[in-house]
Structures are given as structure tokens and as C-alpha cells.
Scaffold this active site. Structure first.
Site, PDB file in Angstrom:
ATOM      1  N   ASP A 308       0.825  -1.214   0.000  1.00 40.50           N
ATOM      2  CA  ASP A 308       0.000   0.000   0.000  1.00 40.50           C
ATOM      3  C   ASP A 308       0.860   1.266   0.000  1.00 40.50           C
ATOM      4  O   ASP A 308       2.074   1.222   0.202  1.00 40.50           O
ATOM      5  CB  ASP A 308      -0.912  -0.031   1.229  1.00 40.50           C
ATOM      6  CG  ASP A 308      -2.009   1.027   1.157  1.00 40.50           C
ATOM      7  OD1 ASP A 308      -2.318   1.500   0.047  1.00 40.50           O
ATOM      8  OD2 ASP A 308      -2.555   1.378   2.225  1.00 40.50           O
ATOM      9  N   GLU A 311       2.174   5.044  -4.274  1.00 39.74           N
ATOM     10  CA  GLU A 311       2.149   5.939  -5.459  1.00 39.74           C
ATOM     11  C   GLU A 311       3.452   6.736  -5.576  1.00 39.74           C
ATOM     12  O   GLU A 311       3.833   7.031  -6.722  1.00 39.74           O
ATOM     13  CB  GLU A 311       0.951   6.883  -5.364  1.00 39.74           C
ATOM     14  CG  GLU A 311      -0.400   6.187  -5.447  1.00 39.74           C
ATOM     15  CD  GLU A 311      -0.720   5.322  -4.234  1.00 39.74           C
ATOM     16  OE1 GLU A 311      -0.308   5.694  -3.119  1.00 39.74           O
ATOM     17  OE2 GLU A 311      -1.364   4.280  -4.411  1.00 39.74           O
ATOM     18  N   ASP A 410      -9.150   3.288  -2.484  1.00 37.58           N
ATOM     19  CA  ASP A 410     -10.119   3.721  -1.477  1.00 37.58           C
ATOM     20  C   ASP A 410     -11.408   4.243  -2.107  1.00 37.58           C
ATOM     21  O   ASP A 410     -11.631   5.446  -2.238  1.00 37.58           O
ATOM     22  CB  ASP A 410      -9.493   4.801  -0.586  1.00 37.58           C
ATOM     23  CG  ASP A 410      -8.325   4.256   0.219  1.00 37.58           C
ATOM     24  OD1 ASP A 410      -8.145   3.015   0.235  1.00 37.58           O
ATOM     25  OD2 ASP A 410      -7.597   5.056   0.822  1.00 37.58           O
TER      26      ASP A 410
HETATM   27  C1  GLC Z   1      -4.927   3.284   2.718  1.00 34.33           C
HETATM   28  C2  GLC Z   1      -5.376   2.004   2.016  1.00 34.33           C
HETATM   29  C3  GLC Z   1      -6.460   1.341   2.820  1.00 34.33           C
HETATM   30  C4  GLC Z   1      -5.943   1.056   4.232  1.00 34.33           C
HETATM   31  C5  GLC Z   1      -5.452   2.341   4.880  1.00 34.33           C
HETATM   32  C6  GLC Z   1      -4.771   2.082   6.229  1.00 34.33           C
HETATM   33  O1  GLC Z   1      -5.939   4.211   2.730  1.00 34.33           O
HETATM   34  O2  GLC Z   1      -5.790   2.249   0.704  1.00 34.33           O
HETATM   35  O3  GLC Z   1      -6.880   0.160   2.198  1.00 34.33           O
HETATM   36  O4  GLC Z   1      -6.960   0.482   4.997  1.00 34.33           O
HETATM   37  O5  GLC Z   1      -4.513   2.983   4.034  1.00 34.33           O
HETATM   38  O6  GLC Z   1      -3.660   1.255   6.073  1.00 34.33           O
END
Ligand code: GLC
Length: 651
Positions: A308, A311, A410
Site C-alpha cells: 500500500d 504511489e 479507497d
Molecule cells: C490506505 C489504504 C487502505 C488502508 C489504509 C490504512 O488508505 O488504501 O486500504 O486500509 O490505508 O492502512
């Protein structure tokens, strides 16, 4: 496929097959400004533009403006120009003048205007030092897609268990939280295969650590859940907390594995753990090192991960301390992002990568960062685990599809984003991303029972099927909405269909085919099929037409040929012949309806609470057809291949 080179393009490794050089530009006219290379072509009134992977709006990209510049865009809406990935492949399919495909291969920012403001043209504006333009010719969009997919290499293949249902929520902290999820599902007889561990499993959000109090013995705990048929899937974020004494930080810093600021020192930016450095995934040594770090968790019995914030997402940086305020504004007023200036973008011009001994500004190669993180992890996991691994990432570029899947970031609990989930699938498949899906039920906002059930009825067919939601939202596990029978019904369909869905996924991956395709790919001569934006083919034999409207119990479905309507009520399949043309279907919340193509039969299995209980071999044929070519393997090892096919014949 032919390639034409402009300027000095960066080698993205998206295309892995040698490709002949084209002698002259076709389809497009070309102009140049100081900062842009612009390709333009007229679009006939009936032309459909397919592709562009993870972009907003429908399957046909006409009427929109899309910017490839990977962005952390929570709260995205129909007019949001940039999402988390950049997938610069499109096909123009014009019944009057024919079909062609184009891939604009550059890691820099690219803007696609597709009949934007009624221009009647497709205009593609590329920033950066150069690009490779790949042009593809063919009779149909399906044929062109197949050629492109062969050129970009085989899609990532997950283990069978990754096709089971996954539950996730940002906010699960302790073993007890996870135990509650397992018992919630098992007690209500709703199937479950894996649970995501969001950032709270870590020690202060530091990658490759485990919170010592919450998980005193993660290996023992993971083994215990494994006995119950459930796997844990931890998150890994891109940024490494600046904390001397932490092994990941120390080794990264000592070896120069982090991105640099303009003074040649590691660039500092704040993400979940506070100030972090970003690994420089452009360096092969840094990739190998980062990939090897997953061992901290694979040693504890972990076989799957989600990557995650790659980007990379930045809350604020050493050069842009006020960025935090800008980020808040972006979240509150996402429509402002339509202007193309997000507060993080400033930061992307403030750090550098070391590539072949040269310093390269991040902004120039921005869209490759997340893809190279996926590559680092995928190559690492291939070394660390004997069999297949589960891996999906938020950010991506074409090429990353060889190492892992993606989820679409998200989204939120809305009917519009449910529709977007369906629209996304074919464009992503065209770009090689087969193992993909959305946050079922929606990440932001509060899902209600009806939305979640309808969403599950769609994601029962998407390879990645995960319910995920944000901290602070309504509890979204399937047993939190009163009567659970409807949820058990819908999710059990996924498990009954696994022999078919897995077989079709594997054939699509191994043969460079679409797993989920628009009707216009199969019936390009049929105007109704071409115009259809809310039905998809899943594999070669199934057509889905999910309910996508609040309060609707019925919907219209277009059948390009006679088909078999299949109704699943949680206990059995009921089939009946359905004539070609427009039909009405009624679908109560606790049932799922789908269609089998004329004369098809598909393999279905027995009931199961997790994939350990699924047999791909003990199957029955459903539908009027008499045979099915089933792809069959152990679902775990890397011993896959086109020869694993058996012919099922009705007894
Ligand atoms: C980002 C991710 C999401 C995750 C959050 C906390 O927003 O896209 O899926 O739950 O971070 O880690």
C-alpha cells in the site's frame, strides 16, 4: 504490433516480447510543444474507446479526460482524473473504419482526452523525455487485446486460496479482533478464507515488524488460524520509518537504498509511521533487499501480502510541510482535483532516484514507482516461498501484472462505486491485471445491507473478492447486518463456482485472454451488445448482469443469443431457457442470477466453508451443454501449464 520511438524513452519493461519498428505513424497526427508530445486522431460517431485500465467512468471511455499520474485519491468520483495506477493502453473500435490499439509507454504524466467536451477526437498528450508508442492492428478488439497481452507477458497467478473470500477492516488490532472475525463467519456458516492485517499489526506502523503485545507469537497464531482454514494477509507500506536501530532502516540507510533529496541526502516524507524514507525501487539491489525483507513474515507462516501507499502517498514532506493542510483540502473537496493539481504533486518534484548511475527526478518516472515495489515483492516472495504467493498492490503500471494483482483503492460505500467496480474490470484485464477487485461494500462511508449484498453478488465473480472498509465506518463484516442467511447464500455461490472461475482465470492467464470482457468484445456486430455497459462475460461461458441500483429487485438484461438463465438460491441452481433479446429478471436480495451462453455447461462443486474444502475434481456439469474443457491443477505449486486440461463430459 509495431513500435515507434520518440525522444529518449525510459525502459519500463512493460513489453517483454521483441517488437518490430514501425516506419511511419499511423492513425494519429503528431505535434510537439516544449513540454508535450501530442497524438491526435478523429473519433467516428460510433467508435468505442476501450481500455485505460484503472480510470473512472464507463467501459467506453468516450466523453472523459483521464490523467495517468498515480495518485492517492480516496473519495474519488466520476470526474476524478487520476487514480492509483497508470495503464496507457486503449483500443479504438469503429464499426465504420475498423479497430486499432495503442500503448503509450512512458512513466511520465500522460493525459487522454476522449471526445472530451465533444471534440470528436482522441488526443493523447505525453510529458517527459520520450516514449515508445506501440500500435496494434486487428479485426476486433478481442484480437488486438490478445496480441497486446502476449507482448506484455503472462499475468500473475495466485494460489487457489486467494480466490476464496477475504475479510478486511482498517482497525483490527489484536488476536481477539481476528478471532471474532473468524467465529463471526464460521458461526453463521458464511465461507471465509483469509483476513487482512491492516497497519495496526505492526509496531508503530514500521514495515517488517510485528506489534509485540498484540501478536506475541504471530507464527503460532497464524498456524492456529490456518488449522481453521483461514490465512492472514498483512499490509506492507512503501515508506520506511526513520528509526536508527530498526534493521530495515539501518540496512537501507547504510547501503544507499533510499530516494534522495536535492542535497543528496535521503528524502524525508511523512506517512503512517511519521517521517519515513522511500526505498528506491529503481535500483535492482534495493529491490532485491526489500523483497528479501518479507522473510520476517514468511518465517511466521504468512503466504500473502497487500502493498500500500506506493504511489507513493505523502502526507507532507520536508519541502512541503503545509502539504498536510493541502491533503485535507483534497479530501474535503475532491472535485478540485479535476484541475489536475493535487497537493502531493509538489513533492514528486522534490526527490530523486539513482538509475544507472544518474540522478533522475521522481516526477519523470513517477508512474513506475508502485509497479517496481510490486516487482521487488514478487521476486522476493518467489525466492522465499516454495509455492505461489498472494500479492496485490494499490499502485501499478503495466508490467506489474506479471508479479501481482491490484485492488482499486479507497472507494466508498455508494451505488456509483459499485458500478465503477464493474466498469473497471475489462479495462484492467486488457492491461494484464486479472487478479483484481474493489473494496467490496466500499472503503469510505457506511454500507447498508442492500448495498453490501448487491456488491457481493458482483464480486463473487471478480478474482479478488475482499470486503474492506475504513477506520471509523460502520462495521461491515457480513454478520453485522441482521439475518445472515442472504450473505451465506451469495458468498456460497462463489465457492460452488470455484471450479469454473479458477479454470477460466487460469486459461485467461496462460493464453493471454480476457477473464472479464465487455459484450462488445464477443458480439462486435451487435449494436445492443456494443452499447452494453452493465453486463460482462466471465470466462467463456458465463454472462453476469448484476443489480446495480438501490431498491431495484428487477432489471433489464440483453441477451445477444439464446442463453440459459441460472438462479442460485443458496441451496440449488435452477435453470431455464432464455430467448435472445431484452429480458426482465427479478433478483431478490438473497439470490443471484446469471446466464450461461447458448449450449454451455460449466463445472460446479459442492458446499464449502473455505477453499480447503473445495474439490476442483469432484464437480458436476451445470447447463444444457455436454462438455467443458476444465483447467485443473493443485492450486498451490508453480507447476501450471496449458496441458493441465481435462474434458468433462456429461455422463
Ligand atoms: C490506505 C489504504 C487502505 C488502508 C489504509 C490504512 O488508505 O488504501 O486500504 O486500509 O490505508 O492502512
Amino acid at each position: 504490433m509495431k513500435v515507434i520511438t520518440y525522444g529518449t524513452p525510459f525502459a519500463t519493461d512493460a513489453v517483454v516480447r521483441p517488437c518490430p519498428v514501425g516506419d511511419q505513424l499511423q492513425h494519429f497526427t503528431y505535434t510537439e510543444t516544449d513540454i508535450l508530445r501530442i497524438f491526435s486522431c478523429p473519433l467516428g460517431d460510433k467508435a468505442i474507446v476501450y481500455g485505460l485500465g484503472e480510470t473512472m467512468r464507463g467501459i467506453n471511455k468516450r466523453g472523459g479526460r483521464y490523467v495517468s499520474y498515480n495518485t492517492d485519491t480516496a473519495n474519488h468520483q466520476e470526474n476524478t482524473p487520476s487514480l492509483y495506477g497508470s495503464h496507457n493502453f486503449l483500443i479504438v473500435d469503429d464499426p465504420d473504419s475498423g479497430c486499432f490499439g495503442a500503448f503509450f509507454d512512458t512513466p511520465s504524466r500522460v493525459t487522454f482526452e476522449v471526445d472530451w467536451k465533444g471534440s470528436g477526437a482522441l488526443t493523447v498528450s505525453c510529458e517527459g523525455q520520450g516514449l515508445r508508442l506501440y500500435l496494434l492492428e486487428g479485426e476486433t478488439a478481442a484480437e488486438i487485446t490478445h496480441e497486446f497481452r502476449e507482448a506484455i507477458g503472462r499475468s500473475y497467478i495466485p494460489p487457489l486460496w486467494a480466490f476464496g473470500f477475504g475479510q478486511s477492516r482498517w482497525g483490527y488490532k489484536t488476536e481477539k479482533d481476528f478471532d471474532d472475525v473468524v467465529s463471526g463467519y464460521r458461526n453463521h456458516h458464511i465461507p471465509l478464507d483469509w483476513i487482512c492485517m491492516d497497519i495496526d499489526y505492526m509496531d508503530r506502523f514500521i514495515d517488517f515488524t510485528v506489534h509485540p503485545k498484540r501478536f506475541p507469537d504471530l507464527k503460532a497464531y497464524a498456524d492456529k488460524l490456518r488449522q481453521e482454514g483461514v490465512r492472514l494477509v498483512p499490509i506492507i507500506d512503501a515508506g520506511i520509518k526513520i528509526e536508527p536501530g530498526n534493521e530495515t532502516y539501518d540496512v537501507g540507510a547504510a547501503n544507499g537504498y533510499f530516494c534522495l533529496n536535492h542535497e543528496g541526502k535521503p528524502f524525508q516524507a511523512a506517512v503512517w509511521p511519521g517521517l519515513t524514507h522511500f526505498p528506491d525501487f529503481f535500483q535492482p539491489e534495493a529491490r532485491a533487499w526489500f523483497g528479501s525483507r518479507y522473510q520476517v513474515l514468511t518465517d511466521k507462516g504468512i503466504e500473502g501480502f497487500w502493498n500500500d501507499m506506493n504511489e507513493p502517498s505523502i502526507f507532507y514532506s520536508e519541502y512541503n510541510p503545509k502539504g498536510a493542510i493541502g491533503r485535507l483540502k483534497d479530501l474535503i473537496h475532491p472535485q478540485e482535483a479535476e484541475t489536475g493539481e493535487n497537493s502531493t504533486y509538489q513533492d514528486y518534484k522534490n526527490f530523486y532516484h539513482r538509475i544507472d548511475g544518474e540522478l533522475v527526478l521522481h516526477h519523470e518516472v513517477h508512474n513506475l514507482y508502485g509497479a517496481l515495489m510490486t516487482r521487488a515483492s514478487g521476486e522476493g516472495l518467489e525466492q522465499l516461498l516454495p509455492g505461489r504467493y498472494l500479492l496485490f498492490s494499490r499502485s501499478s503500471y503495466i508490467g506489474a501484472h506479471r508479479y501481482g494483482g491490484i485492488w482499486t483503492g479507497d472507494n466508498s460505500s455508494s451505488w456509483a462505486l459499485l458500478k465503477q467496480n464493474l466498469y473497471h474490470m475489462p479495462g484492467l484485464n486488457m492491461c494484464g491485471f486479472l487478479y483484481t477487485g474493489a473494496d467490496t461494500g466500499g472503503f469510505g462511508g457506511n454500507a447498508d445491507r442492500e448495498l453490501l449484498l448487491r456488491w457481493l453478488a458482483l464480486s463473487a465473480f471478480t478474482p479478488l473478492m475482499r470486503n474492506h472498509t475504513a477506520l471509523g465506518t460502520r462495521r461491515q463484516e457480513c454478520y453485522q447486518f441482521g439475518d445472515t442467511q442472504a450473505f451465506a447464500n451469495v458468498i456460497s455461490l462463489r465457492y460452488r463456482l470455484l471450479p469454473y472461475l479458477y479454470s477460466e482465470f487460469m486459461k485467461a492467464a496462460l493464453n493471454g485472454e480476457m477473464y472479464m470482457q465487455p459484450l462488445g468484445f464477443v458480439w462486435p456486430q451487435d449494436e445492443n451488445a456494443r452499447a452494453c455497459e452493465d453486463q460482462l462475460l466471465v470466462g467463456q461461458c458465463v454472462m453476469i448482469a448484476p443489480i446495480l441500483e438501490q431498491g431495484a429487485l428487477t432489471r433489464k438484461v440483453y441477451l445477444p443469443t439464446p442463453m440459459t438463465e441460472v438462479r442460485w438460491d443458496g441451496a440449488r441452481f435452477r435453470t431455464r431457457a432464455a430467448a435472445q433479446g431484452w429480458r426482465d429478471i427479478t433478483v431478490p436480495l438473497d439470490e443471484v442470477v446469471f446466464f450461461l451462453r447458448d449450449g454451455a455447461a460449466i463445472p460446479v462443486g459442492g458446499p464449502a466453508q473455505c477453499t480447503d474444502q473445495v474439490s476442483l475434481e469432484q464437480v458436476q456439469l451445470l447447463g444444457p451443454g455436454s462438455t467443458y474443457q476444465q483447467y485443473l491443477d493443485d492450486g498451490q505449486t508453480r507447476e501450471y501449464g496449458p496441458d493441465h486440461i481435462r474434458t468433462l463430459t456429461r455422463a
